[in-house]
Design a protein around this motif. Structure first.
Motif, PDB file in Angstrom:
ATOM      1  N   TYR A  92      -2.713   4.735  -2.860  1.00 37.76           N
ATOM      2  CA  TYR A  92      -3.694   5.789  -2.417  1.00 37.76           C
ATOM      3  C   TYR A  92      -3.334   7.210  -2.495  1.00 37.76           C
ATOM      4  N   THR A  93      -4.230   7.844  -2.988  1.00 34.66           N
ATOM      5  CA  THR A  93      -3.949   9.489  -3.322  1.00 34.66           C
ATOM      6  C   THR A  93      -5.086  10.354  -3.143  1.00 34.66           C
ATOM      7  N   ASP A  94      -5.012  11.388  -3.518  1.00 31.61           N
ATOM      8  CA  ASP A  94      -6.113  12.338  -3.330  1.00 31.61           C
ATOM      9  C   ASP A  94      -7.313  12.290  -4.187  1.00 31.61           C
ATOM     10  N   VAL A  95      -7.097  11.358  -5.385  1.00 29.00           N
ATOM     11  CA  VAL A  95      -8.285  11.221  -6.402  1.00 29.00           C
ATOM     12  C   VAL A  95      -8.532   9.815  -6.299  1.00 29.00           C
ATOM     13  N   ASP A  96      -9.946   9.256  -6.560  1.00 26.41           N
ATOM     14  CA  ASP A  96     -10.285   8.091  -6.471  1.00 26.41           C
ATOM     15  C   ASP A  96     -10.158   7.096  -7.524  1.00 26.41           C
ATOM     16  N   GLY A  97      -8.870   7.567  -8.325  1.00 18.80           N
ATOM     17  CA  GLY A  97      -8.390   6.659  -9.559  1.00 18.80           C
ATOM     18  C   GLY A  97      -7.966   7.442 -10.642  1.00 18.80           C
ATOM     19  N   VAL A  98      -7.758   6.862 -11.820  1.00 17.79           N
ATOM     20  CA  VAL A  98      -7.024   7.620 -13.008  1.00 17.79           C
ATOM     21  C   VAL A  98      -8.457   8.075 -13.576  1.00 17.79           C
ATOM     22  N   TYR A  99      -8.348   9.254 -13.968  1.00 14.43           N
ATOM     23  CA  TYR A  99      -9.562   9.916 -14.959  1.00 14.43           C
ATOM     24  C   TYR A  99      -9.191  10.152 -16.265  1.00 14.43           C
ATOM     25  N   THR A 100     -10.244  10.407 -17.065  1.00 15.02           N
ATOM     26  CA  THR A 100     -10.075  10.743 -18.639  1.00 15.02           C
ATOM     27  C   THR A 100      -9.026  11.779 -18.815  1.00 15.02           C
ATOM     28  N   THR A 101      -8.912  12.886 -17.853  1.00 22.34           N
ATOM     29  CA  THR A 101      -8.060  13.797 -17.840  1.00 22.34           C
ATOM     30  C   THR A 101      -8.075  14.275 -16.347  1.00 22.34           C
ATOM     31  N   ASP A 102      -7.004  15.227 -16.073  1.00 21.56           N
ATOM     32  CA  ASP A 102      -7.006  15.743 -14.735  1.00 21.56           C
ATOM     33  C   ASP A 102      -8.168  16.464 -14.164  1.00 21.56           C
ATOM     34  N   PRO A 103      -8.927  15.785 -13.171  1.00 19.92           N
ATOM     35  CA  PRO A 103     -10.325  16.413 -12.718  1.00 19.92           C
ATOM     36  C   PRO A 103      -9.814  17.832 -12.072  1.00 19.92           C
ATOM     37  N   ARG A 104      -8.834  18.264 -12.049  1.00 20.41           N
ATOM     38  CA  ARG A 104      -8.857  19.678 -11.505  1.00 20.41           C
ATOM     39  C   ARG A 104      -8.926  20.641 -12.615  1.00 20.41           C
ATOM     40  N   ILE A 105      -8.654  20.254 -14.028  1.00 20.52           N
ATOM     41  CA  ILE A 105      -8.837  20.751 -15.008  1.00 20.52           C
ATOM     42  C   ILE A 105     -10.001  20.996 -15.728  1.00 20.52           C
ATOM     43  N   ALA A 132       0.313  13.456 -17.230  1.00 21.75           N
ATOM     44  CA  ALA A 132      -0.612  13.063 -16.108  1.00 21.75           C
ATOM     45  C   ALA A 132      -0.072  12.558 -14.946  1.00 21.75           C
ATOM     46  N   LYS A 133       0.320  13.350 -13.767  1.00 18.24           N
ATOM     47  CA  LYS A 133       1.309  12.939 -12.756  1.00 18.24           C
ATOM     48  C   LYS A 133       0.681  12.094 -11.708  1.00 18.24           C
ATOM     49  N   VAL A 134      -0.399  11.726 -12.012  1.00 19.39           N
ATOM     50  CA  VAL A 134      -1.109  10.594 -11.046  1.00 19.39           C
ATOM     51  C   VAL A 134      -0.034   9.431 -10.746  1.00 19.39           C
ATOM     52  N   LEU A 135       0.594   8.921 -11.614  1.00 18.86           N
ATOM     53  CA  LEU A 135       1.616   7.961 -11.370  1.00 18.86           C
ATOM     54  C   LEU A 135       2.975   8.370 -11.920  1.00 18.86           C
ATOM     55  N   MET A 164       1.019  -1.103  -0.138  1.00 18.14           N
ATOM     56  CA  MET A 164      -0.100   0.057   0.076  1.00 18.14           C
ATOM     57  C   MET A 164       0.850   1.419  -0.083  1.00 18.14           C
ATOM     58  N   LYS A 165       0.611   2.122  -0.817  1.00 18.62           N
ATOM     59  CA  LYS A 165       1.436   3.454  -1.074  1.00 18.62           C
ATOM     60  C   LYS A 165       0.666   4.539  -0.921  1.00 18.62           C
ATOM     61  N   PHE A 166       1.021   5.605   0.160  1.00 19.86           N
ATOM     62  CA  PHE A 166       0.253   6.814   0.539  1.00 19.86           C
ATOM     63  C   PHE A 166       1.149   7.851  -0.076  1.00 19.86           C
ATOM     64  N   GLY A 167       0.550   8.738  -0.691  1.00 21.36           N
ATOM     65  CA  GLY A 167       1.216   9.998  -1.295  1.00 21.36           C
ATOM     66  C   GLY A 167       1.162  11.160  -0.285  1.00 21.36           C
ATOM     67  N   GLY A 168       1.587  12.315  -0.746  1.00 21.02           N
ATOM     68  CA  GLY A 168       1.947  13.386   0.119  1.00 21.02           C
ATOM     69  C   GLY A 168       0.583  13.898   0.846  1.00 21.02           C
ATOM     70  N   THR A 169      -0.393  14.007  -0.074  1.00 16.03           N
ATOM     71  CA  THR A 169      -1.678  14.760   0.536  1.00 16.03           C
ATOM     72  C   THR A 169      -2.137  13.765   1.511  1.00 16.03           C
TER      73      THR A 169
HETATM   74  P1  ADP Z   1       0.234  11.881  -4.727  1.00 19.88           P
HETATM   75  O1  ADP Z   1       0.778  12.945  -3.776  1.00 19.88           O
HETATM   76  O2  ADP Z   1      -0.690  10.913  -3.895  1.00 19.88           O
HETATM   77  O3  ADP Z   1       1.589  11.269  -5.132  1.00 19.88           O
HETATM   78  P2  ADP Z   1      -0.041  13.447  -6.899  1.00 19.88           P
HETATM   79  O4  ADP Z   1      -0.206  14.620  -6.820  1.00 19.88           O
HETATM   80  O5  ADP Z   1       1.404  12.996  -7.391  1.00 19.88           O
HETATM   81  O6  ADP Z   1      -0.576  12.500  -5.425  1.00 19.88           O
HETATM   82  O7  ADP Z   1      -1.109  12.779  -7.918  1.00 19.88           O
HETATM   83  C1  ADP Z   1      -2.363  13.017  -8.061  1.00 19.88           C
HETATM   84  C2  ADP Z   1      -2.962  14.232  -8.648  1.00 19.88           C
HETATM   85  O8  ADP Z   1      -2.682  13.905  -9.904  1.00 19.88           O
HETATM   86  C3  ADP Z   1      -4.414  14.421  -8.579  1.00 19.88           C
HETATM   87  O9  ADP Z   1      -4.894  15.289  -7.642  1.00 19.88           O
HETATM   88  C4  ADP Z   1      -4.705  15.027 -10.028  1.00 19.88           C
HETATM   89  O10 ADP Z   1      -4.827  16.537 -10.074  1.00 19.88           O
HETATM   90  C5  ADP Z   1      -3.528  14.691 -10.666  1.00 19.88           C
HETATM   91  N1  ADP Z   1      -3.729  14.113 -12.183  1.00 19.88           N
HETATM   92  C6  ADP Z   1      -3.279  14.437 -13.315  1.00 19.88           C
HETATM   93  N2  ADP Z   1      -3.768  13.915 -14.276  1.00 19.88           N
HETATM   94  C7  ADP Z   1      -4.760  12.959 -13.657  1.00 19.88           C
HETATM   95  C8  ADP Z   1      -5.709  12.062 -14.266  1.00 19.88           C
HETATM   96  N3  ADP Z   1      -5.593  11.721 -15.561  1.00 19.88           N
HETATM   97  N4  ADP Z   1      -6.323  11.049 -13.202  1.00 19.88           N
HETATM   98  C9  ADP Z   1      -6.174  11.655 -12.205  1.00 19.88           C
HETATM   99  N5  ADP Z   1      -5.690  12.239 -11.548  1.00 19.88           N
HETATM  100  C10 ADP Z   1      -4.804  12.999 -12.276  1.00 19.88           C
END
Ligand code: ADP
Ligand code: ASP
Ligand code: MG
Length: 428
Positions: free
Chosen positions: A187-200, A223-226, A6-11
């Motif tokens: 584990y991160t601050d979004v509940d998965g990989v989205y079709t694009t960054d949900p912040r945008i 896409a910095k989610v991973l 299990m991995k937990f990110g910064g948030t």
């Molecule tokens: P952590 O600190 O848990 O590693 P990151 O900030 O590195 O978290 O990654 C999570 C963020 O990635 C989300 O808050 C989101 O804004 C961003 N992000 C960019 N593209 C996507 C995507 N396609 N799906 C989900 N999140 C995305």
């Protein structure tokens, strides 16, 4: 008994309350019968703060004759940079282990050098070479919850290294591969990989599954989610990865998240699965370059020697024939060094003039369906033209199309493309 990472990110590690919530999620998986190794990031914002400190200390040490940018060793290449920036993860690892102990669990930390997570010696962006699993396995088999700080490793000669920004994802996948875990849960601050960054784009949809290949493209295109390297590693070592939210209590999130898996395991396939963007781009134009054999080898050889990655390239001939203009893109942080290198080699290369534009961004569409469908790029170009967005450079691969545009239109372009491919309707 199965092992789980299990991995937990910064948030998810941002304060003690969040650490307690992460501990409850860990405890629930342990109680469900898994042997659990946990990989943690530093508290949100901590690594930025540490990097800024090293910047200050690094600059203070520069001697005047070294001020020329191409002579200065980047702070990131300094092995003491890693000593400083790796420290944020030590704090959260210790705090999570203490929290678990207070809850009655047998938890123990293992720093990168204790595991050991052996890496190359490229300080600031080291690559994991090997994780001998014996110590981790002994602790896990004894029923201990092992907490490992992400992002950090150690060279063969015993120096501390870090894996590049966002590197805790890679630590987690590498630990999962080493201990043959059934899965690596991110584990991160979004509940998965989205079709694009949900912040945008608030209409972005969660993808229940995404293929390794698409995730790899999405990550490397911005896409910095991973972290890109984590996806590469998961793909090579066949580690199933799941991305899910840490902002829930145990039991709430079991059917949520995104599974990153083989393409064959995905039933509902899309032509385009996602839109990625990167503001980390700079465009360099060489004007009046002699149009002769070996000229590109010369230009890009010089950049390669300085470890500068070149991304997009276009060359166009002048009407008169003997001269060409060449445009290429590099990461924004490398732009000034690239310009200096070109200027130093101006006589040898023989161009007339050089221009830098660092107000560009790269927008990409990604999807395995592109392999078997035509007209995908055309839809992209049309959608952008309808918004009056000019395309400066185009590059394609089997499963992606990228365009370089004026940075000011980033959000507009992302939303236009998201709509053009019907991504806001996925799963609806
Ligand atoms: P952590 O600190 O848990 O590693 P990151 O900030 O590195 O978290 O990654 C999570 C963020 O990635 C989300 O808050 C989101 O804004 C961003 N992000 C960019 N593209 C996507 C995507 N396609 N799906 C989900 N999140 C995305
Ligand atoms: N803390 C490190 C960073 O911010 C590593 C990570 O969080 O993945 O880059
Ligand atoms: Mg991250």
């Amino acid at each position: 008994m199965t092992r789980l990472v299990m991995k937990f990110g910064g948030t998810s590690m941002a304060d003690l309350e969040r650490i307690r919530r992460a501990a409850r999620l860990v405890a629930a998986e342990f109680d469900a019968g898994h042997r659990v190794a946990v990989v943690v990031s530093a508290m949100a914002g901590k690594t930025n703060e540490l990097v800024a400190w090293t910047d200050g200390a690094g600059k203070a040490q520069k001697r005047p004759e070294n001020e020329n940018a191409s002579n200065v060793t980047p702070v990131e290449g300094d092995d003491e940079y890693d000593v400083v920036v790796a420290s944020g993860e030590q704090v959260t690892a210790g705090l999570l282990a203490m929290t678990l102990r207070n809850m009655g669990y047998d938890a123990i930390t293992m720093m990168g050098w204790q595991v050991p997570i052996i890496t190359s010696d490229v300080h600031g962006k080291a690559r994991i070479l090997d994780i001998p699993p014996a110590k981790l396995e002994t602790a896990l088999d004894a029923g201990q919850i092992v907490v490992v700080p992400g992002f950090q490793g150690v060279t063969e000669s015993g120096r501390i290294t870090t894996l590049g920004r966002g590197g805790s994802d890679t630590s987690a996948v590498a630990v999962a591969a080493a201990v043959k875990a059934i899965r690596c849960d991110i584990y991160t601050d979004v509940d998965g990989v989205y079709t694009t960054d949900p912040r945008i784009e608030s209409k972005a949809r969660r993808l229940p599954k995404i293929s390794f290949e698409e995730m790899l493209e999405m990550a490397s295109l911005g896409a910095k989610v991973l972290q890109t390297r984590s996806v590469e590693l998961a793909m090579a070592q066949r580690v199933p990865v799941r991305v899910l939210s840490s902002f829930v209590e145990p039991g709430q999130a079991t059917d949520q998240g995104t599974i990153v898996c083989d393409e064959e395991e995905i039933v509902e396939k899309h032509i385009v699965s996602g839109v990625a963007f990167s503001r980390d781009e700079a465009k360099i134009t060489l004007l009046g370059l002699p149009n002769k054999v070996g000229i590109s080898a010369l230009v890009f050889g010089k950049l390669a020697q300085a470890n500068i990655n070149v991304d997009m390239i276009v060359q166009s001939e002048k009407r008169s024939g003997d001269y060409a203009n060449q445009i290429f893109t590099v990461g924004r942080r490398d732009a000034q060094t690239a310009i200096d290198i070109m200027r130093d080699g101006k006589d040898e290369i023989g161009f007339d003039d050089i221009r830098l534009d660092d107000t560009v961004s790269k927008i990409s569409i990604v999807g395995v369906g592109m392999r078997s469908h035509t007209g995908v790029a055309e839809t992209m170009f049309r959608a952008l033209s309808e918004k009056g967005i000019n395309i400066q450079v185009i590059s394609t691969s089997e499963i992606k199309v990228s365009v370089l545009i004026d940075e000011a239109y980033t959000e507009l372009a992302v939303r236009a493309l998201h709509a053009a491919y019907g991504l806001d309707k996925i799963g609806a």
